[in-house]
Design a protein around this motif. Structure first.
Motif, short mmCIF file in Angstrom:
data_model
loop_
_atom_site.label_atom_id
_atom_site.label_comp_id
_atom_site.label_asym_id
_atom_site.label_seq_id
_atom_site.Cartn_x
_atom_site.Cartn_y
_atom_site.Cartn_z
N ASP A 145 0.84 -1.21 0.00
CA ASP A 145 0.00 0.00 0.00
C ASP A 145 0.87 1.25 0.00
O ASP A 145 0.63 2.20 -0.75
N MET A 146 1.87 1.27 0.88
CA MET A 146 2.67 2.49 1.02
C MET A 146 3.48 2.77 -0.24
O MET A 146 3.45 3.89 -0.75
N VAL A 172 -0.68 4.88 -1.43
CA VAL A 172 -1.88 5.15 -0.62
C VAL A 172 -1.71 6.44 0.20
O VAL A 172 -2.68 7.17 0.43
N PHE A 173 -0.48 6.70 0.65
CA PHE A 173 -0.24 7.94 1.41
C PHE A 173 0.51 8.97 0.57
O PHE A 173 1.20 9.84 1.10
#
Ligand code: AMP
Ligand code: GLY
Length: 421
Positions: A168-169, A173-174
């Motif tokens: 995700d990272m 995602v961020f």
């Protein structure tokens, strides 16, 4: 002194409330402020992350001292722009604010200072990060390196969760915050925060606090910005505090100065304490929100003198006049928070509540319209009280909470439970 505070939350309302009590404050402006702040100070609207705009406003309004509330203007270099313009400011430089803006930076400073913290690896690609997890096992903590509005930390109990978090990272995602990832050893213990003023050279501890991050009673449910807090934190005994200062805060501040990035402002040390030994979880470069509300309730007017001394490099001669007291704040939030929530519901009953040096409702997300107070945020009110004991402070705070007529709001009934148990 003409003072400008930057920010718009309950933290800034509490700062404004404390500053206003000090006779050295001639005039106070808060930008952008909120409805509660507007009752005690002037509010002004301009972009507080634009250093040029802040300098121009401060010069036009003959401001003598600027206090920066949130981290975003600090990370954007607003304190640097003010200092370059010859203005006095409370808050670290952009370079020093990396203690909050980059987790790998902080870990590296801790290494250089031999400060106790979780073991870690720092990665710029997913494969290397995953290999680290396989080699070191779970539970583990996967963190986006940059500022991710408090959401960039995943505590992974299984290897699958860790792998998903890493994907995700690096998958964005961020956003840019996750372009680098820090993987940390999972630390057990009890968390508490220590707040320390720093003037580049000297340090002065000004209080401890514990907050409740989970939305639900018994510390369950989703993470929030904080549903309540109390000060002092019993787990931060004088001995533990002295260890945290000697082993963590002072050595890291020394390294910052040696590297040409002396820290000035308030340092928020998030600590994990186990068997009397503190380890650093994270640094923030600002007061906590809602921890600031309980600290200001306890410090009162002297908060201005202390911040002013930090900004002027006079902390060596400053001291805190401690009352042997306790403070607690209960956050009232809009139903649905931290998920989606409705705005513009009306809050009644605030006028009838006591407002004095032991009872105060700080506003975090309100607006006044046609004489009505409306909720316009997730966290909306910080109902704050002080007492000789935590129990007394707690009873006062909940008596005020019960006087607030706001059917669309909710709060936790158990703030302080760990300390009261
Ligand atoms: P941070 O944004 O780094 O403060 O992380 C948010 C929260 O995650 C902290 O307040 C802790 O509750 C938890 N946390 C972060 N790092 C660790 C760690 N290494 N071990 C255990 N819990 C952690
Ligand atoms: N209450 C947690 C924070 O301000 O970061």
């Amino acid at each position: 002194m003409n003072i400008l505070i930057l920010g718009s939350g309950g933290r800034e309302h509490a700062l404004a409330w404390a500053v206003m009590q000090n006779p050295k404050c001639d005039k106070l402006i808060v930008a952008p402020g909120n409805a509660g702040i507007a009752q005690i100070a002037d509010c002004a609207a301009f972009d507080i992350e634009d250093g040029g705009a802040v300098v121009a406003f401060a010069e036009e309004n003959a401001i003598d001292f600027v206090i920066v509330g949130p981290e975003a203007p600090l990370a954007a270099g607003v304190a640097d722009r003010l200092r370059e313009a010859g203005l006095l400011v409370f808050g670290p430089s952009e370079a020093a604010a990396r203690l909050e803006a980059s987790k790998s930076f902080t870990k590296e400073i801790c290494d250089a200072a031999s400060a106790p913290t979780a073991g870690y690896g720092h990665f710029t690609d997913a494969e290397a990060a995953k290999a680290h997890v396989r080699a070191n096992g779970v539970p583990t903590v996967v963190k986006a390196d940059g500022l991710a509005a408090g959401k960039g930390v995943i505590i992974a109990m299984t290897e699958d969760e860790a792998m998903a978090a890493i994907d995700d990272m690096f998958g964005g995602v961020f956003g840019g915050a996750g372009a680098e990832v820090v993987i940390e050893e999972f630390m057990e213990g009890e968390e508490a925060s220590l707040f320390v003023l720093v003037d580049g050279e000297d340090v002065l501890a000004i209080g401890s606090a514990q907050d409740h991050k989970r939305v639900g009673e018994g510390d369950t449910g989703l993470n929030t910005g904080g549903m309540g807090a109390y000060s002092p934190a019993p787990v931060l005994s004088a001995e533990v505090e002295a260890k945290a200062m000697d082993e963590i805060v002072k050595p890291t501040m020394r390294v910052m100065a040696e590297r040409g990035m002396p820290y000035q402002g308030v340092l928020y040390a998030g600590l994990m304490i186990k068997d009397g030994q503190p380890r650093l979880v994270e640094y923030n470069v600002r007061f906590g929100d809602p921890e600031c509300q309980v600290l200001m309730m306890r410090l009162g007017a002297q908060a201005l003198d202390l911040m002013h001394a930090a900004a002027e490099g006079r902390l060596a001669e400053a001291q805190v006049n401690w009352a042997d007291d306790h403070a607690i704040t209960v956050v009232m939030a809009a139903e649905g928070y931290p998920g989606s929530y409705e705005k513009f519901s009306e809050i009644k009953g605030l006028d009838a509540l006591p407002e004095d040096s032991s009872n105060m409702v700080f506003h975090a997300g309100t607006k006044t319209q046609d004489g009505k107070v409306l909720a316009v945020g997730g966290r909306v009110l910080n109902v704050t009280a002080r007492g000789e004991t935590l129990q007394e402070a707690r009873d006062r705070a909940y008596a005020m909470v019960d006087g607030v007529d706001w059917p669309q709001g909710f709060f936790r009934r158990d703030i302080g439970w760990r300390a009261l148990k």
